[in-house]
Design a protein around this motif. Structure first.
Motif, PDB file in Angstrom:
ATOM      1  N   ILE A  54       5.612   4.477   6.642  1.00 27.90           N
ATOM      2  CA  ILE A  54       5.049   4.847   5.338  1.00 27.90           C
ATOM      3  C   ILE A  54       4.153   3.726   4.809  1.00 27.90           C
ATOM      4  CG2 ILE A  54       5.627   5.333   2.937  1.00 27.90           C
ATOM      5  CD1 ILE A  54       8.181   6.718   3.951  1.00 27.90           C
ATOM      6  N   VAL A  55       4.653   2.493   4.896  1.00 31.56           N
ATOM      7  CA  VAL A  55       3.882   1.345   4.410  1.00 31.56           C
ATOM      8  C   VAL A  55       2.582   1.206   5.195  1.00 31.56           C
ATOM      9  CG1 VAL A  55       3.841  -1.167   4.174  1.00 31.56           C
ATOM     10  CG2 VAL A  55       5.919   0.116   3.582  1.00 31.56           C
ATOM     11  N   GLU A  56       2.660   1.364   6.501  1.00 32.87           N
ATOM     12  CA  GLU A  56       1.475   1.188   7.347  1.00 32.87           C
ATOM     13  C   GLU A  56       0.403   2.225   7.033  1.00 32.87           C
ATOM     14  OE1 GLU A  56       0.399   0.563  12.084  1.00 32.87           O
ATOM     15  OE2 GLU A  56       2.468   0.844  11.434  1.00 32.87           O
ATOM     16  N   ILE A  57       0.817   3.481   6.787  1.00 38.14           N
ATOM     17  CA  ILE A  57      -0.154   4.537   6.504  1.00 38.14           C
ATOM     18  C   ILE A  57      -0.784   4.345   5.126  1.00 38.14           C
ATOM     19  CG2 ILE A  57      -0.408   7.015   6.071  1.00 38.14           C
ATOM     20  CD1 ILE A  57       1.714   7.452   8.270  1.00 38.14           C
ATOM     21  N   VAL A  58       0.034   4.020   4.127  1.00 42.73           N
ATOM     22  CA  VAL A  58      -0.482   3.887   2.757  1.00 42.73           C
ATOM     23  C   VAL A  58      -1.312   2.613   2.600  1.00 42.73           C
ATOM     24  CG1 VAL A  58       0.153   3.660   0.326  1.00 42.73           C
ATOM     25  CG2 VAL A  58       1.428   5.218   1.809  1.00 42.73           C
ATOM     26  N   LYS A  59      -0.801   1.533   3.174  1.00 43.44           N
ATOM     27  CA  LYS A  59      -1.455   0.227   3.001  1.00 43.44           C
ATOM     28  C   LYS A  59      -2.581   0.007   3.998  1.00 43.44           C
ATOM     29  CE  LYS A  59      -0.062  -4.555   2.118  1.00 43.44           C
ATOM     30  NZ  LYS A  59       1.072  -5.523   2.151  1.00 43.44           N
ATOM     31  N   GLY A  60      -2.501   0.691   5.132  1.00 47.60           N
ATOM     32  CA  GLY A  60      -3.537   0.535   6.143  1.00 47.60           C
ATOM     33  C   GLY A  60      -3.293  -0.600   7.101  1.00 47.60           C
ATOM     34  N   SER A  61      -2.157  -1.243   7.000  1.00 50.88           N
ATOM     35  CA  SER A  61      -1.812  -2.329   7.922  1.00 50.88           C
ATOM     36  C   SER A  61      -0.306  -2.371   8.101  1.00 50.88           C
ATOM     37  CB  SER A  61      -2.308  -3.679   7.381  1.00 50.88           C
ATOM     38  OG  SER A  61      -1.703  -3.967   6.130  1.00 50.88           O
ATOM     39  N   SER A  62       0.120  -2.931   9.207  1.00 54.80           N
ATOM     40  CA  SER A  62       1.540  -2.976   9.519  1.00 54.80           C
ATOM     41  C   SER A  62       2.209  -4.113   8.760  1.00 54.80           C
ATOM     42  CB  SER A  62       1.734  -3.168  11.024  1.00 54.80           C
ATOM     43  OG  SER A  62       3.108  -3.211  11.341  1.00 54.80           O
ATOM     44  N   PRO A  63       3.309  -3.858   8.062  1.00 55.24           N
ATOM     45  CA  PRO A  63       3.984  -4.911   7.304  1.00 55.24           C
ATOM     46  C   PRO A  63       4.711  -5.882   8.237  1.00 55.24           C
ATOM     47  CG  PRO A  63       5.284  -2.905   7.238  1.00 55.24           C
ATOM     48  CD  PRO A  63       3.999  -2.553   7.941  1.00 55.24           C
TER      49      PRO A  63
END
Length: 746
Positions: free
Chosen positions: A248-257
Motif C-alpha cells: 500500500i505504501v509503495e503504490i501510494v508513495k511511489g517508492s518502497s519504504p
C-alpha cells in the motif's frame, strides 16, 4: 486425500481398542503388538502426507506410492470394521439367546463362551491384521526413498500473483457485472459513517473470473474519477500484514519504504490515506483469521468518507469475516459469451475457411465449459494447436478430467481451493463425484452417505454426526464447491465435478479394479452408478442403481464391502435373504420398489445400519427383529399404505433420530413415546390425540380453534382429508418446524 483415508483408519483403530478396554471384550488375541505398530506407522506417514500429495500431483512414482498407501489404509479400515462387527454381533445375538438383559451382556465375554464360528472369525481377523502389517512395512520402507519433508505447506510460489492491468478486448460477458459493481462502489454511503471504509466482496469458484471483474472495475473511468487513490494488492496466501502494508505504501508513495516492522508500516499507511478517498482492491484473499485482518482494517478507517475496499475470494466465510456489507456472487458466463471467449483463443491465426469448418465443433466444446471462463481459455489454448477436424472431435468426445491440458492448466487453480480443506472435507468433496453431472443432490442424504463412509466420526465418538456433516457441507458450499443451493438440494458445477473425478483418478480410488475392466476403471472408481459393473469388481464402497434397471442376481454376494447401497425404483420384488452378508452396510435406500411387499428378516442382521429408506413400497409389515438395528438413526417408511402397525421392538431403536411413517390408525403411534431422542413436547402430543379426530373432514379440522395448544395444532395440520394418512416428520434439531410447519402427505 490420502491423509483423510489414513485418518479414518487411525480413528477406527482408536475406537475399537477403546471399546474393547471399556467393555472388557476379548475377541482377538495376540494382535495387540500389530495394532500398535499399525497405529504408530500410520501416524508417522501422516506427518509427511502434505509434502507427498503436493509432489504426487506431478510425480508418477509418488502417485503410485500414495495409491498403495490408500489401498492399504482402506483395507485396514475394512478389517477393523469387520472386527467391530464381530463384537457387535456377539453382543446382540448373545443377548438374544440369553435371559440376561442386553445392556449387561457386554461387560465380559470369556473365551469359553466362543463357539466354533467365533474362534474362526477371531483367527481370520488376526491373520488379516498381520498381513496388513507386512504391507505397511513395505510402504514405510519405500517412503524413506522420497525424502519427504514433515509438515510441508503449500509453497507460496505455487500461487500466481495478479496485477490491475488487463486487455479489455479479451473479455466477454461481464459488462452487466461490471456496471453493477461500479454503482456499488461510487454510491455515497449517507448515514453509514461507521462502515467507512465499506467492504464489498466478489465471491465465486476458482476460474469464474473474479479477478478479471475486479480489474474491469478498477480500470473503469467512473471509478478512476471517483477515487483519488486506487490501490491494487494481490493478497493470496499467506495473509502477510507486513507485505500488504508495504505494498500500500509503495503504490501510494511511489517508492518502497525502508521499513520491515508492522507498527511503523501501519503508521505510514495511516498517514498516507488520512483524509483521502481511496479504493483498495484486495485480490485473492484466503485467510479466515479475523485477528490478521483487524490489524490492517483499523488503520484504513482514517480514509475519507466513501472509501471502499473491494475483495475477491472463493469463500463466503472470508467475505463475512472481513465484514462485507455486500457479497456479490459471481455467476457463470452465458454459452454465447463462453463460445466467444474460446473462439478468440482457439481461432487465433486461422483462416476464415478453417474457422467456418470448425465452428460448430468449437461451440459444442464451449458448452462443456458450463460458463467457466478459465475452462474456455484452457480448452481454447488446447484447440489452437490441433490442426485436423478429427483432433478437435477427440477433444469434444473426451471428458475434461481426462485431458492432460486440463491437468496442467485448469485443475491447479481448483487444487488451491482443495488444498485449503481439512482431510475430512477433502474426502467429503471428492465423494460427490459419484453423482452424475447436473444431479440435484439431496443434502440430507449426502450427509448420511458421508456418515456411512465413516468420514464424520472423530476419535471413536459418535457425537451429533448430522450436525457435523451439515457444518462440513456449509464449509464446502461457502467455498464455492457447490452451486444452486436452495436449503435442501444443491449441484456441483460441471468443471468442479470434473475436478473431483480427476482427483479420484489420480488418487487411485479404483481400488482392486481388474485391468481388464476398463469401463469399470473409468466409471466406477470405488463407487459406481451402474450395477452391471459390480460383478467385475472386488471392492466397491457405494453403489447407485439406475432407475428401472434391475441389479444382477449376484449383487449381494459379488461384494460384501458396500457402505452405501441405493437401489431406488429398480423393480425389486423381494430382497435376497443373503443381504445379511453386507456386514459393512450403513446406508440402504430401497425407495420406490412398489412391487416389494416385505423385506427379509435377515435385513435385521445388518447391525451397522444407520439409514434405511423404504419409501413408496407396498410393505405389509416390518420384521419383528428390527430392534436389533441398534445403530439405526434414520428410518423412512413413508407411503406404505398397507403398513398399519410397527412391531413393538421399534422401541429398542434408542438411537433413532428421524422417522417418517404413514399410518391409518392414529392409536398405532403411541408406542413411539419410548424413543428417547424424540422431542418431549412431540411425544406428549401423541398422548393427547382428541377422540374421533380421524372422523373429521378437512373443513371441520380447519374450524377448530387451536390457539397455543401445540399438541392439537401439530396433529391437526397433518390430517389432510377424511381417512387421510398421518405423516410423522420427527427431527431432533428442528422440533419447532416439525410441529408448526409439518409437511403435508403427498
Amino acid at each position: 486425500m490420502a491423509d483423510a483415508i489414513v485418518s479414518i483408519a487411525l480413528q477406527r483403530m482408536a475406537a475399537i481398542i477403546e471399546k474393547q478396554i471399556r467393555e472388557e471384550i476379548i475377541l482377538v488375541r495376540g494382535v495387540k503388538k500389530e495394532v500398535s505398530y499399525l497405529t504408530s506407522e500410520l501416524k508417522a506417514i501422516r506427518n509427511v502426507l502434505d509434502d507427498a500429495e503436493r509432489r504426487g500431483y506431478k510425480e508418477k512414482s509418488i502417485q503410485h506410492w500414495l495409491k498403495k498407501l490408500e489401498d492399504t489404509s482402506h483395507d485396514i479400515d475394512d478389517v477393523l470394521d469387520e472386527w467391530n462387527f464381530a463384537i457387535l454381533k456377539l453382543q446382540i445375538e448373545g443377548s438374544n439367546n440369553s435371559v440376561v438383559p442386553r445392556q449387561t451382556v457386554c461387560s465380559f465375554i470369556p473365551f469359553s463362551c466362543f463357539g466354533f464360528k467365533e474362534v474362526a472369525t477371531r483367527h481370520d481377523i488376526a491373520k488379516k491384521i498381520k498381513g496388513l502389517k507386512e504391507r505397511l512395512d513395505r510402504i514405510v520402507t519405500e517412503k524413506d526413498q522420497y525424502d519427504f519433508i514433515v509438515g510441508q505447506p503449500v509453497r507460496e510460489s505455487d500461487r500466481v500473483r495478479s496485477t490491475s492491468s488487463l486487455d479489455v478486448s479479451e473479455i466477454h460477458g461481464r459488462e452487466a457485472d461490471k456496471q453493477s459493481l461500479v454503482r456499488k462502489l461510487v454510491i455515497e454511503d449517507v448515514g453509514q459513517e461507521e462502515l467507512n471504509p465499506r467492504v464489498i466482496s466478489i465471491v465465486g469458484t476458482g476460474g469464474i473470473g473474479k479477478t478479471t471483474l475486479a480489474q474491469l472495475v478498477y480500470n473503469d473511468d467512473t471509478v478512476i474519477d471517483n477515487f483519488k487513490l486506487r490501490i491494487w494488492i494481490c493478497v493470496s496466501d499467506v495473509f502477510d500484514e507486513v507485505r500488504i502494508a508495504k505494498g500500500i505504501v509503495e503504490i501510494v508513495k511511489g517508492s518502497s519504504p525502508n521499513l520491515n516492522e508492522l507498527e511503523p508500516l501501519l503508521k505510514c499507511v495511516t498517514d498516507l490515506i488520512s483524509g483521502e478517498k481511496f479504493l483498495l482492491v484486495m485480490d485473492d484473499v484466503w485467510t479466515e483469521d479475523y485477528k490478521k485482518w483487524e490489524t490492517l482494517k483499523n488503520c484504513l478507517k482514517f480514509g475519507a468518507q466513501g472509501s471502499k475496499i473491494l475483495v475477491t475470494t472463493r469463500s463466503e466465510r472470508v467475505a463475512r469475516m472481513m465484514g462485507s456489507s455486500e457479497i456479490y456472487h459471481l455467476g457463470q458466463l452465458s454459452d454465447v459469451d463462453c463460445w466467444l471467449l474460446m473462439r478468440h483463443v482457439a481461432f487465433f491465426g486461422r483462416s476464415e475457411e478453417d474457422c467456418e469448418e470448425l465452428q460448430d465443433i468449437c461451440k459444442n466444446i464451449a458448452n462443456k465449459c458450463k460458463g467457466l471462463p478459465l475452462a474456455a481459455k484452457v480448452l481454447g489454448s488446447l484447440l489452437r494447436f490441433k490442426d485436423t477436424v478429427e483432433e478437435w472431435r477427440n477433444v469434444l468426445d473426451s471428458e475434461i478430467w481426462e485431458l492432460e491440458e486440463a491437468e496442467v492448466e485448469l485443475f491447479p487453480h481448483l487444487l488451491l481451493s482443495y488444498n485449503e480443506l481439512s482431510p475430512t472435507m477433502k474426502r467429503c468433496f471428492s465423494y460427490c463425484a459419484i453423482f452424475p453431472k447436473d444431479t440435484k443432490i439431496d443434502i440430507e442424504k449426502l450427509i448420511r452417505m458421508w456418515m456411512a463412509q465413516g468420514y464424520l466420526s472423530s476419535n471413536g465418538s459418535e457425537g451429533d454426526l448430522e450436525l457435523k456433516g451439515k457444518k462440513y457441507f456449509n464449509n464446502l458450499r461457502m467455498r464455492s464447491f457447490f452451486v444452486e443451493y436452495n436449503g435442501e438440494t444443491c449441484k456441483m458445477h460441471d468443471i468442479v465435478h470434473d475436478f473431483a473425478q480427476f482427483l479420484r483418478k489420480t488418487k487411485s480410488y479404483d481400488v482392486q479394479v481388474p485391468d481388464s475392466s476398463l469401463e469399470a476403471r473409468k466409471k466406477g472408481l470405488s463407487e459406481a452408478n451402474d450395477p452391471s459393473l459390480v460383478s467385475q469388481v472386488k471392492v466397491y464402497r457405494s453403489l447407485f442403481s439406475q432407475k428401472g434397471l434391475l441389479p444382477p442376481s449376484n449383487l449381494f454376494d459379488s461384494t460384501k464391502w458396500f457402505r452405501v447401497l441405493s437401489l431406488c425404483e429398480c423393480g425389486f420384488e423381494e430382497i435376497p435373504t443373503y443381504i445379511e452378508n453386507l456386514i459393512h452396510l450403513r446406508y440402504l435406500d430401497l425407495t420406490g420398489n412398489s412391487l416389494m411387499i416385505q423385506v427379509p428378516q435377515t435385513i435385521c442382521k445388518l447391525y451397522n445400519l444407520e439409514t434405511l429408506y423404504l419409501r413408496r413400497c407396498e410393505l405389509k409389515e416390518i420384521p419383528a427383529e428390527i430392534g436389533n438395528l441398534i445403530h439405526l438413526r434414520h428410518l423412512d417408511l413413508y407411503s406404505n399404505n398397507q403398513l398399519k402397525e410397527l412391531p413393538e421392538t421399534i422401541c429398542d431403536l434408542h438411537d433413532l433420530l428421524n422417522l417418517r411413517y404413514c399410518i391409518l390408525l392414529p392409536e398405532g403411534i403411541h408406542r413411539l413415546k419410548n424413543l428417547r431422542h424424540l422431542p418431549n413436547d412431540y411425544t406428549e402430543s401423541l398422548h393427547h390425540i382428541p377422540q374421533g379426530l380421524e372422523q373429521l373432514t378437512r373443513p371441520d379440522i380447519e374450524a377448530i380453534p387451536c390457539g397455543k395448544d401445540r399438541s392439537k395444532l401439530g396433529y391437526l395440520k397433518k390430517l389432510d382429508q377424511l381417512n387421510g394418512s398421518l405423516e410423522l416428520q420427527i427431527r431432533l434439531h428442528d422440533e419447532e418446524d416439525a410441529l408448526s410447519k409439518p409437511r403435508m402427505p403427498s
